[in-house]
Design an enzyme around this catalytic site. Structure first.
Site, PDB file in Angstrom:
ATOM      1  N   ASP A  13       0.773  -1.052  -0.016  1.00 36.89           N
ATOM      2  CA  ASP A  13      -0.126   0.040  -0.065  1.00 36.89           C
ATOM      3  C   ASP A  13       0.963   1.346   0.152  1.00 36.89           C
ATOM      4  O   ASP A  13       2.056   0.979   0.091  1.00 36.89           O
ATOM      5  CB  ASP A  13      -0.730   0.240   1.314  1.00 36.89           C
ATOM      6  CG  ASP A  13      -1.864   1.039   1.413  1.00 36.89           C
ATOM      7  OD1 ASP A  13      -2.408   1.480   0.389  1.00 36.89           O
ATOM      8  OD2 ASP A  13      -1.759   1.749   2.318  1.00 36.89           O
ATOM      9  N   SER A  14       0.362   2.472  -0.173  1.00 38.60           N
ATOM     10  CA  SER A  14       1.177   3.620  -0.249  1.00 38.60           C
ATOM     11  C   SER A  14       1.500   3.962   1.486  1.00 38.60           C
ATOM     12  O   SER A  14       2.313   4.734   1.478  1.00 38.60           O
ATOM     13  CB  SER A  14       0.046   4.804  -0.485  1.00 38.60           C
ATOM     14  OG  SER A  14      -0.921   4.743   0.320  1.00 38.60           O
ATOM     15  N   CYS A  76      -3.984  -1.179  -1.918  1.00 43.09           N
ATOM     16  CA  CYS A  76      -4.078   0.167  -1.881  1.00 43.09           C
ATOM     17  C   CYS A  76      -5.396   0.488  -3.433  1.00 43.09           C
ATOM     18  O   CYS A  76      -5.218  -0.166  -4.442  1.00 43.09           O
ATOM     19  CB  CYS A  76      -2.803   1.082  -2.646  1.00 43.09           C
ATOM     20  SG  CYS A  76      -3.193   2.602  -3.040  1.00 43.09           S
ATOM     21  N   ASN A  77      -6.296   0.998  -3.097  1.00 41.08           N
ATOM     22  CA  ASN A  77      -7.150   1.092  -3.985  1.00 41.08           C
ATOM     23  C   ASN A  77      -6.616   2.062  -5.058  1.00 41.08           C
ATOM     24  O   ASN A  77      -6.973   1.712  -6.629  1.00 41.08           O
ATOM     25  CB  ASN A  77      -8.425   1.904  -3.312  1.00 41.08           C
ATOM     26  CG  ASN A  77      -9.500   0.976  -2.508  1.00 41.08           C
ATOM     27  OD1 ASN A  77     -10.428   0.571  -2.873  1.00 41.08           O
ATOM     28  ND2 ASN A  77      -8.922   0.707  -1.301  1.00 41.08           N
ATOM     29  N   GLU A 156      -5.487   8.744   9.851  1.00 38.42           N
ATOM     30  CA  GLU A 156      -3.912   8.804  10.503  1.00 38.42           C
ATOM     31  C   GLU A 156      -3.585   9.315  11.858  1.00 38.42           C
ATOM     32  O   GLU A 156      -2.734   9.211  12.315  1.00 38.42           O
ATOM     33  CB  GLU A 156      -2.986   9.475   9.270  1.00 38.42           C
ATOM     34  CG  GLU A 156      -3.217   8.677   7.886  1.00 38.42           C
ATOM     35  CD  GLU A 156      -1.865   8.150   7.305  1.00 38.42           C
ATOM     36  OE1 GLU A 156      -0.672   8.735   7.789  1.00 38.42           O
ATOM     37  OE2 GLU A 156      -1.637   7.569   6.405  1.00 38.42           O
ATOM     38  N   CYS A 190     -11.339   3.219  -0.309  1.00 38.89           N
ATOM     39  CA  CYS A 190      -9.887   3.825   0.267  1.00 38.89           C
ATOM     40  C   CYS A 190      -9.487   2.935   1.478  1.00 38.89           C
ATOM     41  O   CYS A 190     -10.414   2.828   2.320  1.00 38.89           O
ATOM     42  CB  CYS A 190     -10.060   5.317   0.506  1.00 38.89           C
ATOM     43  SG  CYS A 190      -8.480   5.753   0.952  1.00 38.89           S
ATOM     44  N   HIS A 192      -8.035   3.675   3.987  1.00 40.47           N
ATOM     45  CA  HIS A 192      -8.387   4.189   5.380  1.00 40.47           C
ATOM     46  C   HIS A 192      -9.768   4.445   5.859  1.00 40.47           C
ATOM     47  O   HIS A 192      -9.986   4.762   7.084  1.00 40.47           O
ATOM     48  CB  HIS A 192      -7.774   5.700   5.256  1.00 40.47           C
ATOM     49  CG  HIS A 192      -6.186   5.781   5.310  1.00 40.47           C
ATOM     50  ND1 HIS A 192      -5.684   5.464   4.096  1.00 40.47           N
ATOM     51  CD2 HIS A 192      -5.381   6.524   6.217  1.00 40.47           C
ATOM     52  CE1 HIS A 192      -4.181   5.670   4.206  1.00 40.47           C
ATOM     53  NE2 HIS A 192      -4.096   6.441   5.252  1.00 40.47           N
TER      54      HIS A 192
HETATM   55  N1  DGL Z   1      -3.972   3.780   0.073  1.00 43.54           N
HETATM   56  C1  DGL Z   1      -4.749   4.939  -0.667  1.00 43.54           C
HETATM   57  C2  DGL Z   1      -5.853   4.146  -1.200  1.00 43.54           C
HETATM   58  O1  DGL Z   1      -6.689   3.437  -0.875  1.00 43.54           O
HETATM   59  C3  DGL Z   1      -5.299   6.027   0.467  1.00 43.54           C
HETATM   60  C4  DGL Z   1      -3.966   6.808   0.769  1.00 43.54           C
HETATM   61  C5  DGL Z   1      -3.130   7.312  -0.271  1.00 43.54           C
HETATM   62  O2  DGL Z   1      -3.928   8.416  -1.041  1.00 43.54           O
HETATM   63  O3  DGL Z   1      -2.191   7.099  -0.660  1.00 43.54           O
HETATM   64  O4  DGL Z   1      -6.518   4.747  -2.157  1.00 43.54           O
END
Ligand code: DGL
Length: 273
Positions: A13-14, A76-77, A156, A190, A192
């Site tokens: 993931d990011s 990550c989406n 976060e 997403c 989060h």
């Molecule tokens: N992991 C990202 C997503 O699921 C959310 C956080 C980001 O913008 O990197 O889209």
């Protein structure tokens, strides 16, 4: 004797948000080892161009593949939305699973009327990946998508419930629901957003089903792992290791909100891209 079955499943993931997906994967596959990479140095992906996200996703996946994984899960989406085809080609024959298609399946299953709201990052909304995936399963579905960027910061910060989270959820969601009262399913598109589930539910009410792709993604991963690729039960406890491209201490501090359990500092390693 060494076998592919013993290799971990690679998840990336990011940042820390994808730990919501890892949590569901661990619940569905308790005997499997996992290697998770959070690209914390370059978060967020959600505001970046598709070309940049594709490049970041490839570099991130490469680290996991070099360490040895038997499958790749894009938690990550945003990266799933723009990079899955590229990663499938680049790392074939390694199976690559993203969160968009499982999320779309869960949305279609949860929605009676086919009126679905997708909330996600700017990048995921811009590409229209959820709409395409939902319409592929249910062509007459009416899909509305909207970015909810502040939810990422709220999650976060750990401000996942209470008046501030609800006020922000109300500001994003109420106008859409007033305009489209038939919406009966909302996709938390997403990583989060699942931790904000209660604040979102307080605003949208019980007639709107909240859909989280984590559990469906875990079911897809479980279905793709043939018997001979599964790690057997009864041996030593499976390993759980984390890699972060920046600030492992922050990963240890913020990660538990998403993973739902403490993260041992020694299990997080800093890697460079
Ligand atoms: N992991 C990202 C997503 O699921 C959310 C956080 C980001 O913008 O990197 O889209």
């Amino acid at each position: 004797m060494w076998s592919v079955a013993e290799l971990p499943i690679g998840v990336f993931d990011s940042g820390v948000g994808g730990l919501t997906v890892l949590r569901a994967l661990r619940e569905a596959l308790p005997d499997e080892a996992f290697l998770y990479l959070g690209d914390t140095a370059r978060l967020p992906y959600g505001t970046k161009s598709p070309e940049t996200v594709r490049r970041y996703a490839e570099q991130t996946a490469e680290i996991l593949v070099d360490q040895g994984v038997k499958m790749l899960v894009i938690a990550c989406n945003t990266a799933s939305a723009v990079a899955i085809d590229h990663l499938r080609r680049r790392f074939a024959p390694l199976p690559v699973v993203g969160v968009i298609e499982p999320g779309a399946q869960a949305a279609v299953a949860a929605s009676e009327r086919g009126e679905i709201l997708v909330i996600a990052t700017e990048g995921t909304v811009r590409g229209g990946a959820y709409e395409r995936a939902i319409r592929a399963l249910r062509p007459e579905a009416a899909v509305t998508s909207t970015p909810c960027a502040l939810f990422v910061a709220l999650a976060e910060e750990g401000w996942v419930e209470g008046p501030i989270a609800e006020a922000i959820a109300r500001r994003y969601l109420r106008p859409i629901l007033d305009e489209r009262p038939g919406i009966d399913a909302l996709v938390l598109g997403c990583t989060h957003f699942p931790v904000l589930r209660e604040a979102i539910a307080a605003v949208v009410g019980s007639r709107v089903a909240l859909v989280d792709s984590a559990a469906t993604t875990a079911a897809v991963v479980a279905g793709l792992l043939p018997g001979d690729l599964r790690r057997g039960s009864g041996g030593p406890a499976p390993s759980l290791r984390f890699l972060a491209t920046d600030a492992p201490q922050r990963f240890v501090r913020v990660g538990p909100v998403f993973l739902g359990e403490a993260i041992a500092p020694a299990s997080v390693e800093l890697v460079d891209l």
